[in-house]
Design a protein around this motif. Sequence first.
Motif, PDB file in Angstrom:
ATOM      1  N   LYS A 286       0.816  -1.221   0.000  1.00  0.00           N
ATOM      2  CA  LYS A 286       0.000   0.000   0.000  1.00  0.00           C
ATOM      3  C   LYS A 286       0.844   1.263   0.000  1.00  0.00           C
ATOM      4  O   LYS A 286       0.460   2.255   0.617  1.00  0.00           O
ATOM      5  CB  LYS A 286      -0.950  -0.014   1.199  1.00  0.00           C
ATOM      6  N   HIS A 287       1.962   1.260  -0.733  1.00  0.00           N
ATOM      7  CA  HIS A 287       2.824   2.446  -0.738  1.00  0.00           C
ATOM      8  C   HIS A 287       2.129   3.654  -1.361  1.00  0.00           C
ATOM      9  O   HIS A 287       2.526   4.789  -1.125  1.00  0.00           O
ATOM     10  CB  HIS A 287       4.153   2.159  -1.452  1.00  0.00           C
TER      11      HIS A 287
ATOM     12  N   HIS B 209      -5.300   0.938   6.436  1.00  0.00           N
ATOM     13  CA  HIS B 209      -4.540   2.035   7.015  1.00  0.00           C
ATOM     14  C   HIS B 209      -3.492   2.558   6.039  1.00  0.00           C
ATOM     15  O   HIS B 209      -3.164   1.905   5.049  1.00  0.00           O
ATOM     16  CB  HIS B 209      -3.861   1.590   8.314  1.00  0.00           C
ATOM     17  N   TRP B 210      -2.964   3.731   6.333  1.00  0.00           N
ATOM     18  CA  TRP B 210      -1.936   4.328   5.484  1.00  0.00           C
ATOM     19  C   TRP B 210      -0.588   3.667   5.734  1.00  0.00           C
ATOM     20  O   TRP B 210      -0.357   3.100   6.809  1.00  0.00           O
ATOM     21  CB  TRP B 210      -1.863   5.839   5.732  1.00  0.00           C
ATOM     22  N   PRO B 211       0.312   3.705   4.765  1.00  0.00           N
ATOM     23  CA  PRO B 211       1.615   3.034   4.926  1.00  0.00           C
ATOM     24  C   PRO B 211       2.589   3.880   5.742  1.00  0.00           C
ATOM     25  O   PRO B 211       2.335   5.062   6.024  1.00  0.00           O
ATOM     26  CB  PRO B 211       2.105   2.900   3.481  1.00  0.00           C
ATOM     27  N   SER B 212       3.691   3.281   6.101  1.00  0.00           N
ATOM     28  CA  SER B 212       4.753   3.973   6.831  1.00  0.00           C
ATOM     29  C   SER B 212       5.319   5.118   6.001  1.00  0.00           C
ATOM     30  O   SER B 212       5.152   5.164   4.768  1.00  0.00           O
ATOM     31  CB  SER B 212       5.878   2.993   7.162  1.00  0.00           C
ATOM     32  N   LEU B 213       6.000   6.027   6.658  1.00  0.00           N
ATOM     33  CA  LEU B 213       6.665   7.107   5.925  1.00  0.00           C
ATOM     34  C   LEU B 213       7.747   6.554   5.008  1.00  0.00           C
ATOM     35  O   LEU B 213       7.996   7.098   3.929  1.00  0.00           O
ATOM     36  CB  LEU B 213       7.261   8.121   6.901  1.00  0.00           C
ATOM     37  N   GLU B 214       8.399   5.462   5.407  1.00  0.00           N
ATOM     38  CA  GLU B 214       9.403   4.849   4.552  1.00  0.00           C
ATOM     39  C   GLU B 214       8.789   4.398   3.234  1.00  0.00           C
ATOM     40  O   GLU B 214       9.377   4.580   2.162  1.00  0.00           O
ATOM     41  CB  GLU B 214      10.073   3.669   5.274  1.00  0.00           C
TER      42      GLU B 214
ATOM     43  N   ASP C  42       2.636   4.889  14.358  1.00  0.00           N
ATOM     44  CA  ASP C  42       1.195   4.626  14.388  1.00  0.00           C
ATOM     45  C   ASP C  42       0.410   5.865  13.976  1.00  0.00           C
ATOM     46  O   ASP C  42      -0.624   5.764  13.308  1.00  0.00           O
ATOM     47  CB  ASP C  42       0.770   4.178  15.791  1.00  0.00           C
ATOM     48  N   ASP C  43       0.898   7.048  14.375  1.00  0.00           N
ATOM     49  CA  ASP C  43       0.253   8.286  13.934  1.00  0.00           C
ATOM     50  C   ASP C  43       0.276   8.394  12.408  1.00  0.00           C
ATOM     51  O   ASP C  43      -0.683   8.869  11.790  1.00  0.00           O
ATOM     52  CB  ASP C  43       0.962   9.506  14.533  1.00  0.00           C
ATOM     53  N   VAL C  44       1.385   7.972  11.802  1.00  0.00           N
ATOM     54  CA  VAL C  44       1.505   8.006  10.343  1.00  0.00           C
ATOM     55  C   VAL C  44       0.429   7.136   9.715  1.00  0.00           C
ATOM     56  O   VAL C  44      -0.257   7.554   8.768  1.00  0.00           O
ATOM     57  CB  VAL C  44       2.903   7.531   9.895  1.00  0.00           C
ATOM     58  N   ARG C  45       0.242   5.950  10.247  1.00  0.00           N
ATOM     59  CA  ARG C  45      -0.696   4.997   9.651  1.00  0.00           C
ATOM     60  C   ARG C  45      -2.156   5.405   9.856  1.00  0.00           C
ATOM     61  O   ARG C  45      -3.029   4.950   9.128  1.00  0.00           O
ATOM     62  CB  ARG C  45      -0.444   3.602  10.213  1.00  0.00           C
TER      63      ARG C  45
END
Length: 383
Positions: free
Chosen positions: A159-160, A184-189, A278-281
């Motif tokens: 899900k990048h 959920h949204w992916p990591s910042l990486e 977790d905030d990112v996601r």
Amino acid sequence: MSHLAPYACFPDRSRGRLHAEPSNDMRGPRDIFQRDRDRIIHSIAFRRLRHKTQVFISPDGDHFRVRLTHSLEVAQIGRTIARALGLNEDLTEALCLAHDIGHPPFGHAGEDALEAAMKPFGGFDHNAQTLRTLTQLESPYPAWPGLNLSWELLEGLAKHNGPVAKPGWALAEVDAGFDLNLAHWPSLEAQVAAISDDIAYDNHDIDDGIRAGLLDIEQLLDLPFVAARWQAILARYPDIRPRRLIGELTREQIGMMVNDVIESTRARINALGIKDADDVRHAGVMISGFSPEMAARERQLKSFMYQNLYHHPTQNAAAEAASKIVGELFAIYQNDVRLLPPEWRENLPEQDPARCRHIGDFLAGMTDRYATDRHRELSGGAA
């Protein structure tokens, strides 16, 4: 890992791997994300990218980019952005290196042909095929299928580009075995890997297009932001012939985009109050990306490239020939599975859709030249 920002992915906080692995210090003092990166680099699927199309199908020249060199260039851009933002460089690099592993031969022309052939059997998606390859098809280890990569790497690949509401069959199978939190949204990486891909091909495809004679600098000057940068370069190097300055234009364009992403991402992190991964996601939006102004410029550049390079008559003719090869190969193997190599016949499912998906796996792993050779051999004619 004190150099990492609090919203980065920390290896000691990883959700781990699907299959438990014994501690093996003989293989070096590497953390989970470093091992992921190394497993990708040492995989056969990664090596095959050397002979898979980036822009030009089976290019005659040695200087054109292919999927392998493109992936390396994406990884370098990704590491630069990750380091500036305090993200995990190893995870970012692994995501960049792996992101195109599921691409079939002949680039998007091959993907479109394989999607059409597999439509009755659930379809084909190169991103989902990347995960299928890494979790099932590439199996160098005796104790488990696939490369047994970390949850964070698989999540990032899945899900990048953002949450996945309706996964296709291939991604759904991977998710069922190792829940990737697709909503959920992916990591910042992962977000950095995605934007690094855009930056790399936006600019390096220009270089290849000019080298191939399908683009010229005068066409590019129709884009005001490119024209302004080009004039500044000419003013700095008035005695250098313009052809030698194309690389300078490419470097400056990449630098501008990279700096924009870093600044824009920092601003969004602060505005959203992002404290941890977790905030990112759960942020509800993509955090890493261009500023609105740069995003508009990038869309103009993409539109230009589609009109003048990707859909150039020469490219269209090559794509048509490539589509014919992939479509006919699928039909040939579907009609007579005895033509598959022995190692693929051994594991051939008895019923569809699994049977034809297996054929799709075989075709997706082919390089341009292998597909061309097999088509010539099995069809009895020229590609």
